[in-house]
Design a protein around this motif. Structure first.
Motif, PDB file in Angstrom:
ATOM      1  N   THR B 111       0.862  -1.176   0.000  1.00  0.00           N
ATOM      2  CA  THR B 111       0.000   0.000   0.000  1.00  0.00           C
ATOM      3  C   THR B 111       0.903   1.232   0.000  1.00  0.00           C
ATOM      4  O   THR B 111       2.113   1.111   0.239  1.00  0.00           O
ATOM      5  N   SER B 112       0.323   2.410  -0.246  1.00  0.00           N
ATOM      6  CA  SER B 112       1.166   3.614  -0.275  1.00  0.00           C
ATOM      7  C   SER B 112       1.814   3.845   1.097  1.00  0.00           C
ATOM      8  O   SER B 112       2.963   4.300   1.186  1.00  0.00           O
ATOM      9  N   GLY B 113       1.090   3.497   2.182  1.00  0.00           N
ATOM     10  CA  GLY B 113       1.652   3.644   3.522  1.00  0.00           C
ATOM     11  C   GLY B 113       2.836   2.712   3.717  1.00  0.00           C
ATOM     12  O   GLY B 113       3.880   3.108   4.265  1.00  0.00           O
ATOM     13  N   GLU B 114       2.697   1.492   3.251  1.00  0.00           N
ATOM     14  CA  GLU B 114       3.800   0.525   3.379  1.00  0.00           C
ATOM     15  C   GLU B 114       4.998   0.953   2.534  1.00  0.00           C
ATOM     16  O   GLU B 114       6.147   0.768   2.945  1.00  0.00           O
ATOM     17  N   ILE B 115       4.728   1.542   1.382  1.00  0.00           N
ATOM     18  CA  ILE B 115       5.846   2.022   0.538  1.00  0.00           C
ATOM     19  C   ILE B 115       6.613   3.124   1.271  1.00  0.00           C
ATOM     20  O   ILE B 115       7.843   3.167   1.245  1.00  0.00           O
ATOM     21  N   ARG B 116       5.847   3.992   1.983  1.00  0.00           N
ATOM     22  CA  ARG B 116       6.513   5.069   2.749  1.00  0.00           C
ATOM     23  C   ARG B 116       7.421   4.475   3.831  1.00  0.00           C
ATOM     24  O   ARG B 116       8.554   4.911   4.016  1.00  0.00           O
ATOM     25  N   ILE B 117       6.893   3.479   4.548  1.00  0.00           N
ATOM     26  CA  ILE B 117       7.697   2.846   5.611  1.00  0.00           C
ATOM     27  C   ILE B 117       8.933   2.168   4.995  1.00  0.00           C
ATOM     28  O   ILE B 117      10.053   2.311   5.489  1.00  0.00           O
ATOM     29  N   LEU B 122      14.820   2.051   3.828  1.00  0.00           N
ATOM     30  CA  LEU B 122      15.843   2.088   2.784  1.00  0.00           C
ATOM     31  C   LEU B 122      16.795   3.275   2.988  1.00  0.00           C
ATOM     32  O   LEU B 122      18.013   3.152   2.847  1.00  0.00           O
ATOM     33  N   THR B 123      16.213   4.427   3.330  1.00  0.00           N
ATOM     34  CA  THR B 123      17.030   5.620   3.573  1.00  0.00           C
ATOM     35  C   THR B 123      17.994   5.372   4.730  1.00  0.00           C
ATOM     36  O   THR B 123      19.181   5.706   4.657  1.00  0.00           O
ATOM     37  N   ARG B 124      17.479   4.738   5.803  1.00  0.00           N
ATOM     38  CA  ARG B 124      18.347   4.466   6.960  1.00  0.00           C
ATOM     39  C   ARG B 124      19.452   3.496   6.586  1.00  0.00           C
ATOM     40  O   ARG B 124      20.605   3.653   6.996  1.00  0.00           O
ATOM     41  N   LEU B 125      19.088   2.499   5.790  1.00  0.00           N
ATOM     42  CA  LEU B 125      20.088   1.514   5.349  1.00  0.00           C
ATOM     43  C   LEU B 125      21.167   2.206   4.515  1.00  0.00           C
ATOM     44  O   LEU B 125      22.368   1.985   4.714  1.00  0.00           O
ATOM     45  N   GLU B 126      20.718   3.079   3.616  1.00  0.00           N
ATOM     46  CA  GLU B 126      21.672   3.799   2.763  1.00  0.00           C
ATOM     47  C   GLU B 126      22.605   4.667   3.599  1.00  0.00           C
ATOM     48  O   GLU B 126      23.807   4.724   3.340  1.00  0.00           O
ATOM     49  N   GLU B 127      22.023   5.334   4.603  1.00  0.00           N
ATOM     50  CA  GLU B 127      22.863   6.179   5.473  1.00  0.00           C
ATOM     51  C   GLU B 127      23.918   5.337   6.186  1.00  0.00           C
ATOM     52  O   GLU B 127      25.076   5.738   6.310  1.00  0.00           O
TER      53      GLU B 127
END
Lengths: 100, 165
Positions: B111-117, B122-127
Motif C-alpha cells: 500500500t502507499s503507507g507501506e511504501i513510505r515505511i 531504505l534511507t536508513r540503510l543507505e545512510e
C-alpha cells in the motif's frame, strides 16, 4: 564392434561431407595411416570409438549453434545482437584467463 | 575496445587505483591464484590499461580516456548485471554451507503507507552503508569487501523489459 564401427565411420564422413584422411586425422588426433586402416576394415579400439563419438557430438553442437546464430541474425535487433557479441567476447576473455 | 571489462579486470583496476603492486601483492589483494592474475595482467597490458615497471604494476596515467570509455553507462549496466548474476549463482552454490550468503528477493504488493515505511528503512540503510563507506579502511583487501544489494523494482517494468528484442 565392426557394425558399430562402420556406422560411426560412415556417419562421421557423411557429417563432414567426405573429408580427406588428413582432416579426419587432424580432427580426431589419430594417426593418418591408422585412419586409413580403420576405413579399410581394421578393428577400432574402444578409445578410438569414443574419440569419433565425441568428435561427432562436437560437430552436432557446432551445427546447432550455427543454426541458432543464423536465426538470431535474422530475428534479433542490432542492439540485442551487440549484447550477444559482447557476451561472447567476454566469455572468450574468461576462457583465456582460466585456460578453458 | 568494444567489450566491457570483466569483474576480475575491474578488481585489478580497483586494486591498482589504491596503489601500484607486484604480481604477488595483486594475487593476495584480489584473492586469485598468481597464475590467473598473471594472465589477467597480460590482457590488461595488451589493452594498455596498466604498465609494468620492473615487475610493479600500475594504472597508465596516459590512458585515462580509454579507461573512462569502459566506465560508460552500458559498461556500468554490464558490471551491475555481473555482480547481481554472480551474487545469485554464489547464493545458490553456497546452500548447505556454513558460509551462506544472504540474498533475498520478495514479490509483494504494498500500500502507499507501506511504501513510505519501506522507503524510510531504505534511507536508513543507505545512510548506514554511506557511513561505513566513509570510514572505509583502505588497508583492507579488495577481495574482502562485502557486496550489498538493496532497492526495488516495479514488476510491470521488468515484465515489459523482458519483451525487448
Amino acid at each position: 564392434m565392426t557394425q558399430l564401427q562402420n556406422e560411426v565411420l560412415s556417419e562421421y564422413v557423411k557429417m563432414l561431407g567426405n573429408p580427406p584422411l588428413r582432416v579426419i586425422s587432424e580432427n580426431t588426433g589419430i594417426n593418418m595411416s591408422r585412419i586409413f586402416r580403420l576405413y579399410n576394415g581394421s578393428e577400432m579400439s574402444l578409445k578410438e570409438y569414443q574419440v569419433f563419438k565425441n568428435e561427432m557430438m562436437r560437430i552436432k553442437e557446432i551445427s546447432s549453434l550455427d543454426d541458432l546464430i543464423e536465426r538470431c541474425l535474422y530475428k534479433l535487433s542490432k542492439d540485442k545482437l551487440s549484447k550477444i557479441v559482447v557476451d561472447l567476447e567476454r566469455s572468450l576473455v574468461v576462457s583465456s584467463v582460466v585456460g578453458g | 575496445m568494444n567489450r566491457s571489462l570483466t569483474l576480475f579486470e575491474r578488481a585489478i583496476l580497483e586494486s591498482l587505483v589504491r596503489s601500484d603492486k607486484t604480481l604477488d601483492q595483486l594475487s593476495i589483494d584480489i584473492d586469485l591464484d598468481v597464475s590467473v592474475v598473471e594472465r589477467i595482467l597480460n590482457l590488461m597490458l595488451e589493452l594498455n590499461f596498466i604498465s609494468d615497471l620492473g615487475g610493479v604494476f600500475g594504472i597508465r596515467g596516459d590512458n585515462f580516456d580509454e579507461i573512462r570509455k569502459v566506465s560508460g553507462k552500458a559498461q556500468v549496466i554490464q558490471e551491475f548485471s555481473d555482480l547481481l548474476t554472480g551474487a545469485v549463482v554464489s547464493h545458490f552454490d553456497s546452500f548447505g554451507n556454513d558460509d551462506v550468503q544472504r540474498l533475498s528477493v520478495k514479490k509483494v504488493s504494498m500500500t502507499s503507507g507501506e511504501i513510505r515505511i519501506y522507503n524510510a528503512f531504505l534511507t536508513r540503510l543507505e545512510e548506514f552503508i554511506d557511513g561505513v563507506e566513509k570510514r572505509n579502511n583502505r588497508n583492507s583487501k579488495v577481495a574482502d569487501q562485502q557486496l550489498v544489494f538493496f532497492g526495488n523494482s516495479n514488476y510491470s517494468s521488468l515484465i515489459k523489459g523482458s519483451l525487448s528484442i
